[in-house]
Design a protein around this motif. Structure first.
Motif, mmCIF file in Angstrom:
data_model
loop_
_atom_site.group_PDB
_atom_site.id
_atom_site.type_symbol
_atom_site.label_atom_id
_atom_site.label_comp_id
_atom_site.label_asym_id
_atom_site.label_seq_id
_atom_site.Cartn_x
_atom_site.Cartn_y
_atom_site.Cartn_z
ATOM 1 N N GLU A 164 0.828 -0.943 -0.042
ATOM 2 C CA GLU A 164 0.017 0.139 0.041
ATOM 3 C C GLU A 164 0.740 1.351 -0.017
ATOM 4 O O GLU A 164 0.503 2.211 -0.673
ATOM 5 C CB GLU A 164 -0.863 0.074 1.341
ATOM 6 N N LEU A 165 1.807 1.136 0.658
ATOM 7 C CA LEU A 165 2.896 2.420 0.814
ATOM 8 C C LEU A 165 3.829 2.660 -0.664
ATOM 9 O O LEU A 165 3.963 3.663 -1.016
ATOM 10 C CB LEU A 165 3.733 2.217 1.854
ATOM 11 N N ALA A 166 3.851 1.585 -1.340
ATOM 12 C CA ALA A 166 4.355 1.492 -2.798
ATOM 13 C C ALA A 166 3.455 2.274 -3.682
ATOM 14 O O ALA A 166 3.871 3.059 -4.541
ATOM 15 C CB ALA A 166 4.839 0.182 -3.165
ATOM 16 N N ASP A 167 2.043 2.024 -3.567
ATOM 17 C CA ASP A 167 1.306 2.634 -4.348
ATOM 18 C C ASP A 167 0.728 3.983 -3.893
ATOM 19 O O ASP A 167 0.091 4.716 -4.654
ATOM 20 C CB ASP A 167 -0.030 1.549 -4.537
ATOM 21 N N ASN A 168 0.647 4.316 -2.580
ATOM 22 C CA ASN A 168 0.061 5.512 -2.199
ATOM 23 C C ASN A 168 0.764 5.787 -0.793
ATOM 24 O O ASN A 168 0.685 5.480 0.515
ATOM 25 C CB ASN A 168 -1.292 5.046 -1.533
ATOM 26 N N PRO A 169 2.141 6.514 -1.076
ATOM 27 C CA PRO A 169 3.087 6.704 -0.028
ATOM 28 C C PRO A 169 2.848 7.823 0.804
ATOM 29 O O PRO A 169 3.562 8.890 1.132
ATOM 30 C CB PRO A 169 4.250 6.992 -0.985
ATOM 31 N N CYS A 170 1.500 7.544 1.511
ATOM 32 C CA CYS A 170 1.240 8.527 2.684
ATOM 33 C C CYS A 170 0.753 7.591 3.757
ATOM 34 O O CYS A 170 0.312 6.630 3.746
ATOM 35 C CB CYS A 170 0.249 9.263 2.345
ATOM 36 N N ALA A 171 1.009 8.131 5.135
ATOM 37 C CA ALA A 171 0.670 7.046 6.363
ATOM 38 C C ALA A 171 -0.023 8.099 7.369
ATOM 39 O O ALA A 171 0.469 9.387 7.362
ATOM 40 C CB ALA A 171 1.603 6.278 6.490
ATOM 41 N N SER A 172 -0.582 7.240 8.430
ATOM 42 C CA SER A 172 -0.964 8.131 9.633
ATOM 43 C C SER A 172 -0.465 7.116 10.871
ATOM 44 O O SER A 172 -0.506 5.827 10.672
ATOM 45 C CB SER A 172 -2.229 8.325 9.920
ATOM 46 N N LEU A 173 0.276 7.903 11.948
ATOM 47 C CA LEU A 173 0.886 7.148 12.872
ATOM 48 C C LEU A 173 -0.056 7.557 14.208
ATOM 49 O O LEU A 173 -0.229 8.463 14.191
ATOM 50 C CB LEU A 173 2.177 7.285 13.073
ATOM 51 N N CYS A 174 -0.207 6.781 15.208
ATOM 52 C CA CYS A 174 -0.878 7.261 16.584
ATOM 53 C C CYS A 174 -0.276 6.336 17.489
ATOM 54 O O CYS A 174 -0.116 5.201 17.610
ATOM 55 C CB CYS A 174 -2.295 6.858 16.267
ATOM 56 N N PHE A 175 0.220 7.233 18.526
ATOM 57 C CA PHE A 175 0.862 6.578 19.720
ATOM 58 C C PHE A 175 -0.306 6.825 20.756
ATOM 59 O O PHE A 175 -0.815 7.988 20.985
ATOM 60 C CB PHE A 175 2.121 7.393 20.235
#
Length: 211
Positions: free
Chosen positions: A85-96
């Protein structure tokens, strides 16, 4: 007791604009160190959310393995669902979420692979069974049985017995380069403190958000 009746009022801390560093990485590091000091269970555990190009999301817990001015680093099998998914859509969200401190940090940004040199340096620092495991598992692929996995593990343990375990071509790090970081401090009556940083024209802009 019904699920709807489960609740906790947060009263440990407050968070004002004056309490927060002007650099969100500095602030994150301070909060992270406090989580370690408070003996939070796996303080580097974070929820990573990714999405397909047509916006179908998925989320899972991964471990933070590095943070600096460039961003937040984790490692994985590039063939995994998150890797694809990151290869095709290189955006992400992180939550601690550090429940013991009633704190949460949310991070959004673009994602890029770390260098092979950086990936190899981390890979070689891992325990031997973890390095062999990276060669054994084709993460997220269908597996017919646990016995098949254990047989592959035994084969690779023999393959690498007494010798170096090289970094697999399919394995390495991703860096989330943040453009938004939010610090959340739980408060009474759900009137939480939320301080958000957004990158605007190359500078971090700090603002308070309504709970």
């Amino acid at each position: 007791m019904s699920i709807a009746d489960i609740r906790k009022d947060y009263r440990l801390h407050a968070l004002s604009e004056a309490d927060v560093a002007d650099d969100p990485i500095v602030q994150f590091t301070a909060w992270f160190n406090e989580a370690v000091k408070a003996e939070v269970v796996e303080p580097n555990a974070m929820c990573l959310a990714t999405a397909t190009p047509d916006a179908y999301p998925s989320a899972r817990i991964v471990l933070l393995k590095g943070v600096d001015a460039r961003g937040f680093v984790f490692y994985t099998d590039y063939r995994s669902r998150k890797g694809s998914e990151l290869a095709d859509n290189p955006c992400a969200s992180l939550c601690f979420f550090w429940a013991e401190l009633e704190r949460q940090v949310r991070i959004n940004g673009a994602v890029q692979r770390v260098s092979r040199t950086e990936s190899d340096e981390y890979f070689q620092s891992r325990p031997l069974p973890s390095r062999i495991g990276a060669w054994t598992s084709s993460q997220s692929s269908v597996l017919s049985s646990r016995e098949v996995l254990e047989a592959q593990l035994a084969e690779n343990a023999q393959r690498f017995a007494g010798g170096p375990v090289p970094l697999p071509a399919h394995w390495g790090g991703f860096r989330v380069v943040p453009d938004e970081i939010e610090f959340w401090q739980g408060r009474a009556s759900r009137l939480h403190d939320r301080i958000q940083f957004r990158r605007e024209a190359g500078q971090w802009v700090k603002r308070r958000l309504s709970p």
